[in-house]
Design a protein around this motif. Structure first.
Motif, PDB file in Angstrom:
ATOM      1  N   ASP A  59      39.242  40.894  32.503  1.00  0.00           N
ATOM      2  CA  ASP A  59      39.210  39.476  32.203  1.00  0.00           C
ATOM      3  C   ASP A  59      40.521  38.821  32.649  1.00  0.00           C
ATOM      4  O   ASP A  59      40.534  37.775  33.282  1.00  0.00           O
ATOM      5  CB  ASP A  59      39.003  39.328  30.689  1.00  0.00           C
ATOM      6  N   ARG A  60      41.608  39.490  32.313  1.00  0.00           N
ATOM      7  CA  ARG A  60      42.924  38.913  32.598  1.00  0.00           C
ATOM      8  C   ARG A  60      43.300  39.021  34.078  1.00  0.00           C
ATOM      9  O   ARG A  60      43.926  38.135  34.642  1.00  0.00           O
ATOM     10  CB  ARG A  60      43.991  39.605  31.736  1.00  0.00           C
ATOM     11  N   HIS A  61      42.947  40.146  34.698  1.00  0.00           N
ATOM     12  CA  HIS A  61      43.411  40.396  36.071  1.00  0.00           C
ATOM     13  C   HIS A  61      42.305  40.303  37.116  1.00  0.00           C
ATOM     14  O   HIS A  61      42.523  40.664  38.276  1.00  0.00           O
ATOM     15  CB  HIS A  61      44.117  41.755  36.147  1.00  0.00           C
ATOM     16  N   GLY A  62      41.126  39.803  36.692  1.00  0.00           N
ATOM     17  CA  GLY A  62      40.022  39.621  37.642  1.00  0.00           C
ATOM     18  C   GLY A  62      40.433  38.853  38.890  1.00  0.00           C
ATOM     19  O   GLY A  62      40.115  39.274  40.011  1.00  0.00           O
ATOM     20  N   PRO A  63      41.154  37.733  38.739  1.00  0.00           N
ATOM     21  CA  PRO A  63      41.554  36.980  39.929  1.00  0.00           C
ATOM     22  C   PRO A  63      42.420  37.804  40.894  1.00  0.00           C
ATOM     23  O   PRO A  63      42.264  37.709  42.110  1.00  0.00           O
ATOM     24  CB  PRO A  63      42.347  35.799  39.352  1.00  0.00           C
ATOM     25  N   GLU A  64      43.319  38.616  40.342  1.00  0.00           N
ATOM     26  CA  GLU A  64      44.180  39.429  41.218  1.00  0.00           C
ATOM     27  C   GLU A  64      43.384  40.531  41.925  1.00  0.00           C
ATOM     28  O   GLU A  64      43.625  40.841  43.100  1.00  0.00           O
ATOM     29  CB  GLU A  64      45.317  40.062  40.407  1.00  0.00           C
ATOM     30  N   LEU A  65      42.434  41.112  41.191  1.00  0.00           N
ATOM     31  CA  LEU A  65      41.581  42.126  41.823  1.00  0.00           C
ATOM     32  C   LEU A  65      40.716  41.481  42.905  1.00  0.00           C
ATOM     33  O   LEU A  65      40.546  42.022  44.005  1.00  0.00           O
ATOM     34  CB  LEU A  65      40.713  42.825  40.766  1.00  0.00           C
ATOM     35  N   ALA A  66      40.189  40.289  42.603  1.00  0.00           N
ATOM     36  CA  ALA A  66      39.366  39.571  43.573  1.00  0.00           C
ATOM     37  C   ALA A  66      40.170  39.267  44.834  1.00  0.00           C
ATOM     38  O   ALA A  66      39.656  39.375  45.955  1.00  0.00           O
ATOM     39  CB  ALA A  66      38.821  38.284  42.956  1.00  0.00           C
ATOM     40  N   ALA A  67      41.436  38.920  44.647  1.00  0.00           N
ATOM     41  CA  ALA A  67      42.289  38.591  45.802  1.00  0.00           C
ATOM     42  C   ALA A  67      42.459  39.803  46.718  1.00  0.00           C
ATOM     43  O   ALA A  67      42.642  39.652  47.928  1.00  0.00           O
ATOM     44  CB  ALA A  67      43.644  38.076  45.321  1.00  0.00           C
ATOM     45  N   LEU A  68      42.413  41.011  46.154  1.00  0.00           N
ATOM     46  CA  LEU A  68      42.521  42.214  46.985  1.00  0.00           C
ATOM     47  C   LEU A  68      41.287  42.387  47.869  1.00  0.00           C
ATOM     48  O   LEU A  68      41.354  43.049  48.908  1.00  0.00           O
ATOM     49  CB  LEU A  68      42.688  43.465  46.104  1.00  0.00           C
ATOM     50  N   LEU A  69      40.153  41.824  47.437  1.00  0.00           N
ATOM     51  CA  LEU A  69      38.913  41.929  48.219  1.00  0.00           C
ATOM     52  C   LEU A  69      38.763  40.728  49.157  1.00  0.00           C
ATOM     53  O   LEU A  69      38.588  40.884  50.356  1.00  0.00           O
ATOM     54  CB  LEU A  69      37.713  42.047  47.271  1.00  0.00           C
ATOM     55  N   GLY A  70      38.860  39.529  48.622  1.00  0.00           N
ATOM     56  CA  GLY A  70      38.786  38.309  49.443  1.00  0.00           C
ATOM     57  C   GLY A  70      37.377  37.750  49.552  1.00  0.00           C
ATOM     58  O   GLY A  70      36.383  38.461  49.331  1.00  0.00           O
ATOM     59  N   PHE A 295      47.021  47.945  36.554  1.00  0.00           N
ATOM     60  CA  PHE A 295      46.931  47.019  35.426  1.00  0.00           C
ATOM     61  C   PHE A 295      46.627  47.785  34.141  1.00  0.00           C
ATOM     62  O   PHE A 295      45.817  48.711  34.146  1.00  0.00           O
ATOM     63  CB  PHE A 295      45.806  46.006  35.652  1.00  0.00           C
ATOM     64  N   THR A 296      47.261  47.379  33.043  1.00  0.00           N
ATOM     65  CA  THR A 296      46.898  47.966  31.748  1.00  0.00           C
ATOM     66  C   THR A 296      46.619  46.847  30.749  1.00  0.00           C
ATOM     67  O   THR A 296      46.999  45.696  30.972  1.00  0.00           O
ATOM     68  CB  THR A 296      48.032  48.847  31.168  1.00  0.00           C
ATOM     69  N   ASP A 297      45.954  47.197  29.658  1.00  0.00           N
ATOM     70  CA  ASP A 297      45.754  46.222  28.582  1.00  0.00           C
ATOM     71  C   ASP A 297      47.058  46.099  27.794  1.00  0.00           C
ATOM     72  O   ASP A 297      47.983  46.878  27.979  1.00  0.00           O
ATOM     73  CB  ASP A 297      44.601  46.658  27.662  1.00  0.00           C
ATOM     74  N   ARG A 298      47.090  45.118  26.902  1.00  0.00           N
ATOM     75  CA  ARG A 298      48.333  44.835  26.169  1.00  0.00           C
ATOM     76  C   ARG A 298      48.835  46.031  25.370  1.00  0.00           C
ATOM     77  O   ARG A 298      50.024  46.252  25.245  1.00  0.00           O
ATOM     78  CB  ARG A 298      48.135  43.633  25.237  1.00  0.00           C
ATOM     79  N   GLU A 299      47.902  46.820  24.823  1.00  0.00           N
ATOM     80  CA  GLU A 299      48.326  47.984  24.026  1.00  0.00           C
ATOM     81  C   GLU A 299      48.529  49.238  24.870  1.00  0.00           C
ATOM     82  O   GLU A 299      48.828  50.301  24.331  1.00  0.00           O
ATOM     83  CB  GLU A 299      47.298  48.271  22.925  1.00  0.00           C
TER      84      GLU A 299
END
Ligand code: AVJ
Length: 310
Positions: A59-70, A295-299
């Motif tokens: 949820d938090r890093h979806g945009p960054e992962l998406a950017a790796l694909l394009g 990427f990791t979760d907050r905990e």
């Protein structure tokens, strides 16, 4: 019928596992419709932190992962699970393609429908294949490729098989591709044990469903109730094992072959490996992959690794 020998490749694998020493069954046996429903319940258990932790990451890093694909990229998911996970990446892209690989046609159809609802812009392709038996995916559309293998399902492979599988994903995505893998790292044994031996007993039912599935699918005569759920932790090998323990001695005849159990003899139904970030990177390096983002979760309970070919 039963005298005719194993009727299909899955049955052959089952028979070989039950006739080997120690006995084993492949974890894919868990996932008929009933087992998939049990797994969905597992993901909602208070003790089973994996799914929630990974959802937080995606949820938090979806945009960054998406950017790796394009935009226009092709996301390939072996064993399509919950469409929510792929959607958390694809919804940030224009004209993405999703390619799901799964043995269960029902899972493919449901996944495709749910994904189209979540990501209206997506083109969905479904490939009915047992990815654990090796695969190639002919006729993939043009565009950068991302192999997506979330959920710590990679942990079901022994280390060597995990390396081989990652190497296959690297080949599938090609030189400019990305491999994204969810992995659950080793942690407090009490936390791990609880996640795989929950108070409500759902995981025990899920484990026994490997046998129930055999009864339903092939009409085998055996009693799943005469097996108890057992978890074993192996810190050195970084894994949790699921076993079904025979309650008393018993004998079955499976496709014309005798299979005998001593009292307390077990069937090893699943290994869930828990590699730390460094251990998993070392494993991926052997598959020709280098880390690009982690990427990791907050905990810090769960890890989403993004790799590119070396
Ligand atoms: C679907 C393989 C990721 O290893 O945690 C859940 C399966 N087994 N509870 C896991 C599972 C027992 C799960 N994976």
């Amino acid at each position: 019928v039963a005298q005719d020998g194993p009727p299909d490749p899955l049955a052959r694998e089952v028979l070989a596992g039950l006739r080997s020493q120690p006995k084993s069954l492949p974890p894919k046996l868990f996932y008929d419709a009933a087992g998939s429903a049990l797994f969905d319940r597992i993901t909602e258990l208070p003790e089973y932190y994996l799914t929630r932790a990974e959802a937080e990451i995606l949820d938090r890093h979806g945009p960054e992962l998406a950017a790796l694909l394009g935009d226009g990229g092709v996301l390939i998911e072996p064993g399509c699970g919950s469409s929510v996970k792929a959607a958390s990446i694809l919804r940030h892209l224009a004209r993405p393609t999703y390619v799901g690989l799964d043995i269960e046609i029902d899972a493919l159809t449901r996944g495709a429908r749910e994904l189209r609802e979540r990501v209206p812009d997506v083109t969905v392709r479904s490939v009915p294949v047992d990815y654990t038996a090796g695969f190639d995916v002919p006729g993939l559309p043009e565009g950068r490729r991302m192999a997506f293998f979330p959920g710590s399902t990679i942990g079901n492979f022994d280390r060597d098989d995990a390396v081989a599988f990652l190497a296959r994903l690297r080949e599938l995505v090609g030189a400019d591709g990305v491999v994204v893998v969810g992995a659950d790292p080793w942690k407090d044994p009490a936390v791990l044990r609880a996640a795989y031996d929950d108070a409500a007993g759902v995981t025990a039912e899920f484990n026994r469903n490997a046998l129930r599935h055999l009864v339903r699918r092939y009409g085998l005569v055996l009693d799943p109730e005469r097996f108890a759920h057992e978890i074993r932790l192996d810190a050195d090998r970084r894994r949790i094992e699921m076993h079904l323990v025979s309650i008393g001695a018993q004998s079955w005849t499976i496709w014309g072959h005798p299979v005998r159990f001593e009292d307390r003899e077990t069937i090893h139904t699943e290994s869930c490996h828990k590699w730390t970030i460094d251990e998993f990177r070392a494993l991926a390096a052997e598959a020709g992959l280098r880390p690009v983002r982690t990427f990791t979760d907050r905990e810090g309970r769960f890890v989403e690794h993004a790799f590119a070919p070396l």
